[in-house]
Design an enzyme around this catalytic site. Structure first.
Site, PDB file in Angstrom:
ATOM      1  N   GLU A 172       0.811  -1.214   0.000  1.00  0.00           N
ATOM      2  CA  GLU A 172       0.000   0.000   0.000  1.00  0.00           C
ATOM      3  C   GLU A 172       0.852   1.276   0.000  1.00  0.00           C
ATOM      4  OE1 GLU A 172      -2.492   0.462   3.507  1.00  0.00           O
ATOM      5  OE2 GLU A 172      -3.800   1.853   2.438  1.00  0.00           O
ATOM      6  N   GLU A 221       2.801   9.764   6.148  1.00  0.00           N
ATOM      7  CA  GLU A 221       2.949   8.447   6.768  1.00  0.00           C
ATOM      8  C   GLU A 221       4.158   7.668   6.277  1.00  0.00           C
ATOM      9  OE1 GLU A 221      -0.636   6.162   7.340  1.00  0.00           O
ATOM     10  OE2 GLU A 221      -1.852   7.939   7.007  1.00  0.00           O
ATOM     11  N   HIS A 226      -9.111   0.683  -0.691  1.00  0.00           N
ATOM     12  CA  HIS A 226      -9.688   1.233   0.541  1.00  0.00           C
ATOM     13  C   HIS A 226     -10.628   2.356   0.131  1.00  0.00           C
ATOM     14  CE1 HIS A 226      -6.618  -0.542   3.606  1.00  0.00           C
ATOM     15  NE2 HIS A 226      -7.679  -1.305   3.422  1.00  0.00           N
ATOM     16  N   ASP A 268      -5.681   3.124  -1.834  1.00  0.00           N
ATOM     17  CA  ASP A 268      -6.453   3.724  -0.743  1.00  0.00           C
ATOM     18  C   ASP A 268      -6.878   5.113  -1.220  1.00  0.00           C
ATOM     19  OD1 ASP A 268      -7.119   5.317   1.550  1.00  0.00           O
ATOM     20  OD2 ASP A 268      -6.133   3.848   2.851  1.00  0.00           O
ATOM     21  N   GLU A 294     -12.057   1.472   4.900  1.00  0.00           N
ATOM     22  CA  GLU A 294     -11.101   1.782   5.970  1.00  0.00           C
ATOM     23  C   GLU A 294     -11.291   3.274   6.260  1.00  0.00           C
ATOM     24  OE1 GLU A 294      -6.523   0.664   6.649  1.00  0.00           O
ATOM     25  OE2 GLU A 294      -6.843   2.438   5.408  1.00  0.00           O
ATOM     26  N   ARG A 307     -11.507  10.896   4.806  1.00  0.00           N
ATOM     27  CA  ARG A 307     -11.389   9.555   5.381  1.00  0.00           C
ATOM     28  C   ARG A 307     -12.658   9.143   6.123  1.00  0.00           C
ATOM     29  NH1 ARG A 307      -5.658   6.833   7.477  1.00  0.00           N
ATOM     30  NH2 ARG A 307      -5.762   5.368   5.758  1.00  0.00           N
ATOM     31  N   HIS A 341      -5.480   8.182   0.686  1.00  0.00           N
ATOM     32  CA  HIS A 341      -4.094   8.551   0.380  1.00  0.00           C
ATOM     33  C   HIS A 341      -3.995   9.121  -1.040  1.00  0.00           C
ATOM     34  CE1 HIS A 341      -2.812   6.733   4.073  1.00  0.00           C
ATOM     35  NE2 HIS A 341      -3.136   5.502   3.697  1.00  0.00           N
TER      36      HIS A 341
HETATM   37  C1  LER Z   1      -3.457   1.332   6.180  1.00  0.00           C
HETATM   38  O1  LER Z   1      -4.305   0.668   5.293  1.00  0.00           O
HETATM   39  C2  LER Z   1      -3.458   2.774   5.942  1.00  0.00           C
HETATM   40  O2  LER Z   1      -4.088   3.271   5.036  1.00  0.00           O
HETATM   41  C3  LER Z   1      -2.665   3.620   6.825  1.00  0.00           C
HETATM   42  O3  LER Z   1      -2.956   4.977   6.583  1.00  0.00           O
HETATM   43  C4  LER Z   1      -2.939   3.327   8.277  1.00  0.00           C
HETATM   44  O4  LER Z   1      -2.298   4.274   9.031  1.00  0.00           O
HETATM   45 MN    MN Z   2      -5.384   2.102   3.758  1.00  0.00          MN
END
Ligand code: LER
Ligand code: MN
Length: 270
Positions: free
Chosen positions: A153, A159, A212, A186, A247, A218, A189
């Site tokens: 991912e 992060e 995600h 995701d 998520e 989010r 992100h």
């Molecule tokens: C994990 O799937 C993710 O997206 C991270 O941002 C978790 O901190």
């Molecule tokens: Mn994620």
């Protein structure tokens, strides 16, 4: 495409982007009641629960396991695959491999998110990438032995500084011959990092193996401002048939977030 919702059992992730934190039996019941196809599990580790117990709950509720997260390795045990300490790296890899084996017994792939760590300080980008590559090769192989894929991912810049976008990560997987490793798109992100989410999905194409399903903030899809129809169109174009897994933050409360998710899923995929 199939729907999934996150069930977390990690106290350290209480404020994280997971919908249901109550005991797993309740999480499975809620997911089934609301009509999800699957659950995604975020557990403290492979010994938290007997795999047969998970199988029994899944089969009682006619739910699949979409994926299992490995993030507890980081949030609970502080482990990273790119830690400068060789013993910590070894422990991190052992944790990830044990989660691949755990998921494998449930036909579910494991996800590498926060445990990829970041470079900086005494660790150069080149050194970090080389450690990450070694770990991904071991994970790729272990996933294949389990008859599942491994999910890598890309995360947003706050992060990680390994891979923040899908396309460079897709090229990297290709170059390294990681044939059993797919990418996690995701949408939270991607909203931060990609100039055009639909185009990024098209460029990554068949490497996209998990999604995600999150809005710009989010929260549940529909509670933010991401324009979803073009994203769904792009997923359709690349022939994506996997999960849209929520998520997300359990806001304003877990049930409302879950209901909004399944409604948005039906609207967008129906
Ligand atoms: C994990 O799937 C993710 O997206 C991270 O941002 C978790 O901190
Ligand atoms: Mn994620």
């Amino acid at each position: 495409m199939k729907s999934a919702i996150t069930l977390a059992q990690v106290p350290e992730a209480k404020t994280g982007p997971f919908v249901f934190h109550q005991p797993l039996s309740e999480g499975f019941s809620m997911a089934a009641e609301l009509g999800f196809d699957a659950v995604e599990l975020f557990l403290p580790g492979p010994d938290f629960i007997d795999v047969d117990e998970v199988k029994a709950m899944a089969s009682a509720h006619d739910l699949s396991i979409a994926a299992v997260g490995t993030g507890a390795g980081m949030v609970k045990h502080g482990l990273s695959l790119t830690d400068p300490d060789p013993d910590r790296r070894k422990a991190a890899l052992a944790f990830v491999l044990s989660m691949i084996d755990f998921g494998g017994q449930l036909d579910a792939p494991a996800i590498l998110g926060s445990m990829q760590g970041k470079w900086g300080g005494e660790v150069s980008q080149e050194q970090s990438l080389s450690w990450l590559t070694d770990a991904l090769k071991a994970a790729d192989e272990r996933a294949a032995e389990n008859g599942v894929v491994f999910i890598y991912e890309p995360l947003n810049r706050y992060e990680t500084n390994q891979f923040n976008q899908l396309a460079p990560a897709a090229t990297y997987l290709e170059d390294q011959g990681l044939e059993h490793t797919v990418l996690l798109a995701d949408l939270f992100h991607m909203n931060i990092e990609e100039p055009d989410i639909g185009q990024a999905l098209r460029d990554a194409g068949s490497k996209v193996g998990h999604v995600h399903f999150a809005d710009s903030n989010r929260q549940a899809v529909g509670f933010g401002h991401t324009e979803m129809s073009s994203i769904l169109e792009a997923l359709g174009e690349i022939g994506y048939e996997g999960y849209l897994s929520a998520e997300i933050f359990p806001l304003p409360d877990p049930e409302t977030a879950a209901r909004q998710t399944i409604e948005a899923f039906r609207q967008l995929t129906g």
